[in-house]
Design a protein around this motif. Structure first.
Motif, PDB file in Angstrom:
ATOM      1  N   MET A  41       0.869  -1.651   0.023  1.00 20.48           N
ATOM      2  CA  MET A  41      -0.175  -0.188   0.328  1.00 20.48           C
ATOM      3  C   MET A  41       0.903   0.921  -0.085  1.00 20.48           C
ATOM      4  O   MET A  41       1.754   0.993   0.273  1.00 20.48           O
ATOM      5  CB  MET A  41      -1.291  -0.309   1.092  1.00 20.48           C
ATOM      6  CG  MET A  41      -1.574   1.420   1.684  1.00 20.48           C
ATOM      7  SD  MET A  41      -3.257   0.896   2.336  1.00 20.48           S
ATOM      8  CE  MET A  41      -3.997  -0.665   2.679  1.00 20.48           C
ATOM      9  N   LEU A  42       0.295   2.065  -1.393  1.00 17.92           N
ATOM     10  CA  LEU A  42       1.152   3.545  -1.087  1.00 17.92           C
ATOM     11  C   LEU A  42       1.043   4.060   0.434  1.00 17.92           C
ATOM     12  O   LEU A  42       0.069   4.268   0.880  1.00 17.92           O
ATOM     13  CB  LEU A  42       0.763   4.273  -1.990  1.00 17.92           C
ATOM     14  CG  LEU A  42       1.868   5.451  -2.796  1.00 17.92           C
ATOM     15  CD1 LEU A  42       3.971   4.578  -3.381  1.00 17.92           C
ATOM     16  CD2 LEU A  42       1.309   6.668  -3.685  1.00 17.92           C
ATOM     17  N   GLU A  43       2.490   4.821   0.887  1.00 19.70           N
ATOM     18  CA  GLU A  43       1.646   5.351   2.320  1.00 19.70           C
ATOM     19  C   GLU A  43       2.314   7.146   2.085  1.00 19.70           C
ATOM     20  O   GLU A  43       2.036   7.471   2.729  1.00 19.70           O
ATOM     21  CB  GLU A  43       2.735   5.122   3.361  1.00 19.70           C
ATOM     22  CG  GLU A  43       2.885   3.598   3.558  1.00 19.70           C
ATOM     23  CD  GLU A  43       3.758   2.511   4.517  1.00 19.70           C
ATOM     24  OE1 GLU A  43       4.519   3.465   4.810  1.00 19.70           O
ATOM     25  OE2 GLU A  43       4.146   1.713   4.530  1.00 19.70           O
ATOM     26  N   THR A  44       2.623   7.167   1.144  1.00 20.18           N
ATOM     27  CA  THR A  44       2.805   9.131   0.975  1.00 20.18           C
ATOM     28  C   THR A  44       1.191   9.435   2.121  1.00 20.18           C
ATOM     29  O   THR A  44       0.252   9.399   1.369  1.00 20.18           O
ATOM     30  CB  THR A  44       2.948   9.336  -0.493  1.00 20.18           C
ATOM     31  OG1 THR A  44       3.536   8.183  -1.101  1.00 20.18           O
ATOM     32  CG2 THR A  44       2.959  10.664  -0.868  1.00 20.18           C
ATOM     33  N   GLY A  45       1.507  10.393   2.471  1.00 23.37           N
ATOM     34  CA  GLY A  45       0.578  11.517   3.014  1.00 23.37           C
ATOM     35  C   GLY A  45       0.535  11.118   4.757  1.00 23.37           C
ATOM     36  O   GLY A  45      -0.093  11.714   5.416  1.00 23.37           O
ATOM     37  N   ALA A  46       0.860   9.613   5.171  1.00 25.43           N
ATOM     38  CA  ALA A  46       0.427   8.945   6.213  1.00 25.43           C
ATOM     39  C   ALA A  46       1.330   9.844   6.807  1.00 25.43           C
ATOM     40  O   ALA A  46       2.391  10.262   6.585  1.00 25.43           O
ATOM     41  CB  ALA A  46       0.713   7.414   5.959  1.00 25.43           C
ATOM     42  N   ALA A  47       0.800   9.631   8.398  1.00 28.56           N
ATOM     43  CA  ALA A  47       1.729  10.311   9.669  1.00 28.56           C
ATOM     44  C   ALA A  47       1.777   9.113  10.526  1.00 28.56           C
ATOM     45  O   ALA A  47       1.113   8.312  10.963  1.00 28.56           O
ATOM     46  CB  ALA A  47       0.888  11.050  10.078  1.00 28.56           C
ATOM     47  N   LEU A  48       3.708   8.886  10.940  1.00 23.90           N
ATOM     48  CA  LEU A  48       3.800   7.929  11.213  1.00 23.90           C
ATOM     49  C   LEU A  48       4.738   8.818  13.248  1.00 23.90           C
ATOM     50  O   LEU A  48       5.114   9.890  12.803  1.00 23.90           O
ATOM     51  CB  LEU A  48       5.591   7.564  10.611  1.00 23.90           C
ATOM     52  CG  LEU A  48       5.467   7.124   9.609  1.00 23.90           C
ATOM     53  CD1 LEU A  48       6.679   6.367   9.241  1.00 23.90           C
ATOM     54  CD2 LEU A  48       4.374   6.032   9.694  1.00 23.90           C
ATOM     55  N   PRO A  49       4.050   7.897  14.394  1.00 24.21           N
ATOM     56  CA  PRO A  49       4.947   8.773  15.459  1.00 24.21           C
ATOM     57  C   PRO A  49       6.067   8.591  15.628  1.00 24.21           C
ATOM     58  O   PRO A  49       7.072   7.568  15.381  1.00 24.21           O
ATOM     59  CB  PRO A  49       4.075   7.611  16.219  1.00 24.21           C
ATOM     60  CG  PRO A  49       4.343   6.073  15.382  1.00 24.21           C
ATOM     61  CD  PRO A  49       3.732   6.428  13.880  1.00 24.21           C
ATOM     62  N   ALA A  50       6.851   9.893  16.277  1.00 22.55           N
ATOM     63  CA  ALA A  50       8.117  10.411  15.859  1.00 22.55           C
ATOM     64  C   ALA A  50       8.606   9.491  16.771  1.00 22.55           C
ATOM     65  O   ALA A  50       9.907   8.784  16.552  1.00 22.55           O
ATOM     66  CB  ALA A  50       8.233  11.763  16.208  1.00 22.55           C
ATOM     67  N   HIS A  51       8.053   9.000  17.967  1.00 21.93           N
ATOM     68  CA  HIS A  51       8.590   8.383  19.399  1.00 21.93           C
ATOM     69  C   HIS A  51       9.036   6.493  18.455  1.00 21.93           C
ATOM     70  O   HIS A  51       9.917   6.698  19.352  1.00 21.93           O
ATOM     71  CB  HIS A  51       8.513   8.552  20.377  1.00 21.93           C
ATOM     72  CG  HIS A  51       6.790   7.959  20.327  1.00 21.93           C
ATOM     73  ND1 HIS A  51       6.007   8.283  19.712  1.00 21.93           N
ATOM     74  CD2 HIS A  51       6.206   6.607  20.970  1.00 21.93           C
ATOM     75  CE1 HIS A  51       5.016   7.606  20.031  1.00 21.93           C
ATOM     76  NE2 HIS A  51       4.999   6.611  21.140  1.00 21.93           N
ATOM     77  N   ALA A  52       8.479   6.411  17.405  1.00 17.85           N
ATOM     78  CA  ALA A  52       8.202   4.994  17.598  1.00 17.85           C
ATOM     79  C   ALA A  52       8.178   4.611  15.899  1.00 17.85           C
ATOM     80  O   ALA A  52       8.092   3.576  15.338  1.00 17.85           O
ATOM     81  CB  ALA A  52       6.986   4.283  17.522  1.00 17.85           C
ATOM     82  N   SER A  53       9.414   5.368  15.189  1.00 17.75           N
ATOM     83  CA  SER A  53       9.562   5.391  14.319  1.00 17.75           C
ATOM     84  C   SER A  53      11.353   5.494  13.698  1.00 17.75           C
ATOM     85  O   SER A  53      11.732   6.844  14.393  1.00 17.75           O
ATOM     86  CB  SER A  53       8.894   6.029  12.877  1.00 17.75           C
ATOM     87  OG  SER A  53       9.178   7.540  13.043  1.00 17.75           O
ATOM     88  N   ALA A  54      12.131   4.693  12.729  1.00 15.08           N
ATOM     89  CA  ALA A  54      13.529   5.328  12.650  1.00 15.08           C
ATOM     90  C   ALA A  54      13.442   6.313  12.050  1.00 15.08           C
ATOM     91  O   ALA A  54      14.420   8.049  12.821  1.00 15.08           O
ATOM     92  CB  ALA A  54      14.413   4.415  11.626  1.00 15.08           C
ATOM     93  N   MET A  55      13.180   7.222  11.550  1.00 15.57           N
ATOM     94  CA  MET A  55      12.648   8.348  11.246  1.00 15.57           C
ATOM     95  C   MET A  55      12.945  10.050  11.488  1.00 15.57           C
ATOM     96  O   MET A  55      13.640  10.426  11.671  1.00 15.57           O
ATOM     97  CB  MET A  55      11.823   8.941   9.615  1.00 15.57           C
ATOM     98  CG  MET A  55      11.848   8.251   8.058  1.00 15.57           C
ATOM     99  SD  MET A  55      11.311   8.719   6.710  1.00 15.57           S
ATOM    100  CE  MET A  55       9.532   8.429   7.533  1.00 15.57           C
ATOM    101  N   GLY A  56      11.622   9.144  12.575  1.00 18.73           N
ATOM    102  CA  GLY A  56      10.930  10.188  14.008  1.00 18.73           C
ATOM    103  C   GLY A  56      12.548  10.465  14.887  1.00 18.73           C
ATOM    104  O   GLY A  56      12.563  11.611  15.239  1.00 18.73           O
ATOM    105  N   LYS A  57      12.911   8.539  15.052  1.00 18.26           N
ATOM    106  CA  LYS A  57      14.299   8.951  16.288  1.00 18.26           C
ATOM    107  C   LYS A  57      15.014  10.204  15.336  1.00 18.26           C
ATOM    108  O   LYS A  57      16.202  11.026  16.338  1.00 18.26           O
ATOM    109  CB  LYS A  57      14.826   8.148  16.635  1.00 18.26           C
ATOM    110  CG  LYS A  57      13.527   6.884  17.053  1.00 18.26           C
ATOM    111  CD  LYS A  57      14.117   5.880  17.495  1.00 18.26           C
ATOM    112  CE  LYS A  57      13.178   4.890  18.498  1.00 18.26           C
ATOM    113  NZ  LYS A  57      13.561   3.489  18.359  1.00 18.26           N
TER     114      LYS A  57
END
Length: 255
Positions: free
Chosen positions: A122-138
């Motif tokens: 599934m294409l995820e463009t536009g999805a919001a990820l939790p900062a504290h629980a994602s590598a990008m967020g960290k």
């Protein structure tokens, strides 16, 4: 803050995530009279920002938002500069690739390259990820102290049994992320999914985004070749944006 705009924005926030709500539901959530909410929704419908479900009395997000989001994504220089590099990263690693930017206290996926195989995705463009629980967020937390302050201002929700919800424990690990130029996450947001991310810098030397590879946790840990490819990609995108050094500097909270 202009009250009418604030209320309209809150209506849109309540309807995000494919939610369908009626006027009473919205009025209860906003603690406003139904007549006031009906007027707000009617104005939003007039501009295509809200749509009414067919044959029902509930409302959902409207098609104008899709047009506006496409215009927004097309205007992002970091996304435009990253397109060919993220495509190449997916090819080199055989993994899905995300490009994310800070959005309030979350990470917004501004570009997504599917894993280069025939598996359902599934294409995820536009999805919001939790900062504290994602590598990008960290990664974003490690290099942007203002973003870190915004994220840590609220309780960190638990998404899986592996989610780190102690802000002090998470903060203690961030200097190591900044030192090495990458972060890793395993099963913290979604069970069975892991990711590895590195920072993207602009011409000022500030972090503006993070790029990540995503893979099944069962296939981890990620091989060294994937980390090298990821870091090369982050460095190349940064160079395209005018950065003269990589990794980025740590931006103070008052920037």
């Amino acid at each position: 803050m202009i009250q009418a705009i604030d209320r309209a924005a809150k209506v849109l926030e309540l309807l995000q995530g494919s939610r369908h709500l009626g006027i009473t539901d919205l009025a209860t959530a906003l603690q406003l009279p139904p007549s006031t909410v009906h007027g707000i929704v009617a104005s939003l419908r007039e501009h295509g920002l809200v749509a009414k479900e067919r044959g029902g009395q509930r409302y959902m997000l409207g098609p104008t938002l899709l047009k506006l989001s496409s215009v927004y994504l097309d205007s992002l220089d970091v996304r435009a500069r990253a397109l060919r590099w993220t495509q190449d990263l997916a090819r080199r690693t055989g993994m899905a690739v995300r490009l994310g930017a800070p959005h309030f206290a979350e990470v917004l996926v501004i570009h997504h390259v599917l894993r280069p195989d025939d598996s359902p995705q599934m294409l995820e463009t536009g999805a919001a990820l939790p900062a504290h629980a994602s590598a990008m967020g960290k990664v974003l937390l490690a290099y942007d102290l203002g973003f870190q302050r915004a994220v840590f201002a609220e309780p960190l929700p638990s998404l899986t049994g592996d989610t780190v919800t102690d802000a002090s424990a998470l903060a203690a690990a961030l200097p190591t992320v900044a030192e090495h130029g990458f972060a890793i996450e395993t099963d913290e947001a979604v069970l069975g999914e892991s990711s590895l991310a590195s920072p993207v810098a602009d011409a000022r030397g500030d972090i503006v985004a993070a790029v990540a590879v995503v893979f099944p946790s069962a296939d981890g840990p990620a091989p060294d070749a994937a980390l090298h490819a990821l870091r090369d990609t982050a460095r190349n995108i940064s160079r395209e944006l005018g950065a003269t050094a990589w990794p980025p500097r740590i931006a103070p909270a008052d920037d």
